[in-house]
Design a protein around this motif. Structure first.
Motif, short mmCIF file in Angstrom:
data_model
loop_
_atom_site.label_atom_id
_atom_site.label_comp_id
_atom_site.label_asym_id
_atom_site.label_seq_id
_atom_site.Cartn_x
_atom_site.Cartn_y
_atom_site.Cartn_z
N GLY A 39 0.77 -1.24 0.00
CA GLY A 39 0.00 0.00 0.00
C GLY A 39 0.80 1.29 0.00
N HIS A 40 2.02 1.26 -0.49
CA HIS A 40 2.84 2.48 -0.58
C HIS A 40 2.72 3.05 -1.98
CE1 HIS A 40 4.84 2.05 3.32
NE2 HIS A 40 4.76 0.76 3.09
N GLU A 41 2.01 4.15 -2.10
CA GLU A 41 1.78 4.79 -3.40
C GLU A 41 3.08 5.41 -3.90
OE1 GLU A 41 -0.68 5.63 -6.56
OE2 GLU A 41 -1.29 4.61 -4.72
N PRO A 42 3.49 5.12 -5.15
CA PRO A 42 4.73 5.70 -5.68
C PRO A 42 4.51 7.13 -6.16
CG PRO A 42 3.75 4.29 -7.32
CD PRO A 42 2.89 4.17 -6.08
N CYS A 43 5.57 7.92 -6.10
CA CYS A 43 5.50 9.27 -6.65
C CYS A 43 5.74 9.18 -8.17
CB CYS A 43 6.56 10.17 -5.99
SG CYS A 43 8.26 9.75 -6.40
N ASN A 44 5.66 10.31 -8.84
CA ASN A 44 5.83 10.32 -10.30
C ASN A 44 7.24 9.89 -10.70
OD1 ASN A 44 3.21 11.09 -10.83
ND2 ASN A 44 3.68 13.27 -10.77
N LEU A 45 8.27 10.31 -9.94
CA LEU A 45 9.64 9.90 -10.28
C LEU A 45 9.83 8.40 -10.09
CD1 LEU A 45 11.89 12.79 -8.92
CD2 LEU A 45 11.40 12.21 -11.29
N CYS A 46 9.19 7.84 -9.07
CA CYS A 46 9.27 6.39 -8.86
C CYS A 46 8.73 5.63 -10.08
CB CYS A 46 8.49 5.97 -7.61
SG CYS A 46 9.22 6.49 -6.06
N LYS A 47 7.63 6.14 -10.62
CA LYS A 47 7.04 5.50 -11.80
C LYS A 47 7.96 5.63 -13.01
CE LYS A 47 2.35 6.27 -10.17
NZ LYS A 47 1.11 7.04 -10.34
N ILE A 48 8.61 6.78 -13.16
CA ILE A 48 9.54 6.98 -14.28
C ILE A 48 10.76 6.09 -14.15
CG2 ILE A 48 11.09 8.70 -15.32
CD1 ILE A 48 8.90 10.79 -14.70
N GLU A 49 11.19 5.84 -12.91
CA GLU A 49 12.36 4.99 -12.68
C GLU A 49 12.11 3.54 -13.09
OE1 GLU A 49 14.04 5.52 -8.72
OE2 GLU A 49 13.43 7.61 -8.80
N THR A 85 19.66 6.06 -14.14
CA THR A 85 20.64 6.50 -13.15
C THR A 85 20.46 7.98 -12.86
OG1 THR A 85 22.23 4.83 -13.88
CG2 THR A 85 23.11 6.72 -12.67
N ILE A 86 20.32 8.77 -13.91
CA ILE A 86 20.16 10.22 -13.74
C ILE A 86 18.88 10.54 -12.96
CG2 ILE A 86 19.76 12.39 -14.98
CD1 ILE A 86 21.60 11.18 -17.22
N VAL A 87 17.79 9.91 -13.33
CA VAL A 87 16.51 10.16 -12.65
C VAL A 87 16.60 9.71 -11.19
CG1 VAL A 87 14.06 9.53 -12.57
CG2 VAL A 87 15.14 10.05 -14.75
N SER A 88 17.21 8.56 -10.93
CA SER A 88 17.33 8.05 -9.56
C SER A 88 18.18 8.95 -8.69
CB SER A 88 17.91 6.64 -9.57
OG SER A 88 17.06 5.75 -10.22
N ILE A 89 19.31 9.41 -9.23
CA ILE A 89 20.18 10.31 -8.46
C ILE A 89 19.45 11.62 -8.19
CG2 ILE A 89 22.32 11.67 -8.58
CD1 ILE A 89 23.58 9.23 -9.99
N TYR A 90 18.73 12.12 -9.17
CA TYR A 90 17.93 13.33 -8.98
C TYR A 90 16.88 13.11 -7.89
CZ TYR A 90 14.67 17.11 -10.06
OH TYR A 90 13.84 18.19 -9.97
N HIS A 91 16.23 11.95 -7.92
CA HIS A 91 15.21 11.62 -6.95
C HIS A 91 15.80 11.54 -5.54
CE1 HIS A 91 11.52 8.85 -5.97
NE2 HIS A 91 11.53 9.96 -5.26
N VAL A 92 16.95 10.91 -5.40
CA VAL A 92 17.62 10.84 -4.10
C VAL A 92 17.99 12.25 -3.64
CG1 VAL A 92 19.70 10.03 -2.89
CG2 VAL A 92 18.46 8.49 -4.43
N GLY A 93 18.43 13.10 -4.57
CA GLY A 93 18.75 14.48 -4.23
C GLY A 93 17.53 15.24 -3.72
N ILE A 94 16.37 14.98 -4.29
CA ILE A 94 15.13 15.60 -3.81
C ILE A 94 14.81 15.09 -2.40
CG2 ILE A 94 12.62 15.71 -4.13
CD1 ILE A 94 13.14 15.81 -7.14
#
Length: 164
Positions: A39-49, A85-94
């Motif tokens: 039941g953990h809803e993903p954010c938009n970046l999670c879906k893109i990853e 990789t780029i999206v994930s690193i950006y997501h971690v940065g957020i």
């Protein structure tokens, strides 16, 4: 970890593609398990990853079934994982507060509200914030795990594509 990477570097193209398909299937299965069963809803970046893993399933299967265009398809999978990789690193940065959330994190949010009824409907479907970590393993977010995994897979594919 280095022995694992060394072993993957020395695998044949077919074994590497099989490994990537299994890895992608496992990663997607886990992501969907966390989403739908825990039941953990993903954010938009999670879906893109998830895009590199879905692309790997499709393109990797194409390599196995047609046995053609291996280098081109592996190059495309490499580019997908570089993107991941780029999206994930950006997501971690957020998540860590290094970057501000982008407009991408607010996609699906209706800002043209006319009355209270529309406001209530909008609040029900407000997207999950990209900075909020709702699920952790060993104190690390799934975006962090994805960043590390994407870097390792990108490295392996880079070596495989440019292997003589």
């Amino acid at each position: 970890m280095l022995d694992f990477i060394y072993t993957l570097n020395n695998m044949s193209n077919k074994n590497t593609v099989n490994f990537l398909i299994i890895l992608s299937f496992t990663a997607l299965s886990f992501a969907y398990f966390v989403e739908f069963f825990l039941g953990h809803e993903p954010c938009n970046l999670c879906k893109i990853e998830r895009i590199p893993y879905i692309g790997t399933l499709i393109l990797g299967s194409l390599v196995i079934f047609t046995n053609k265009w291996k280098k081109i398809i592996l190059s495309l999978i490499f580019l997908l994982f570089v993107f991941g990789t780029i999206v994930s690193i950006y997501h971690v940065g957020i998540e860590q507060g290094f970057f501000n959330e982008s407009l991408l994190c607010n996609l699906g949010l209706n800002t043209n509200i006319q009355n209270t009824e529309e406001l209530l409907k909008n609040l029900e479907k407000t997207p999950i914030s990209c900075k909020d970590v709702t699920f952790k393993i060993f104190g690390l977010s799934l975006a962090t795990f994805n960043a590390v995994l994407s870097i390792v897979v990108s490295y392996i594919l880079l070596k495989l594509v440019f292997k003589k």
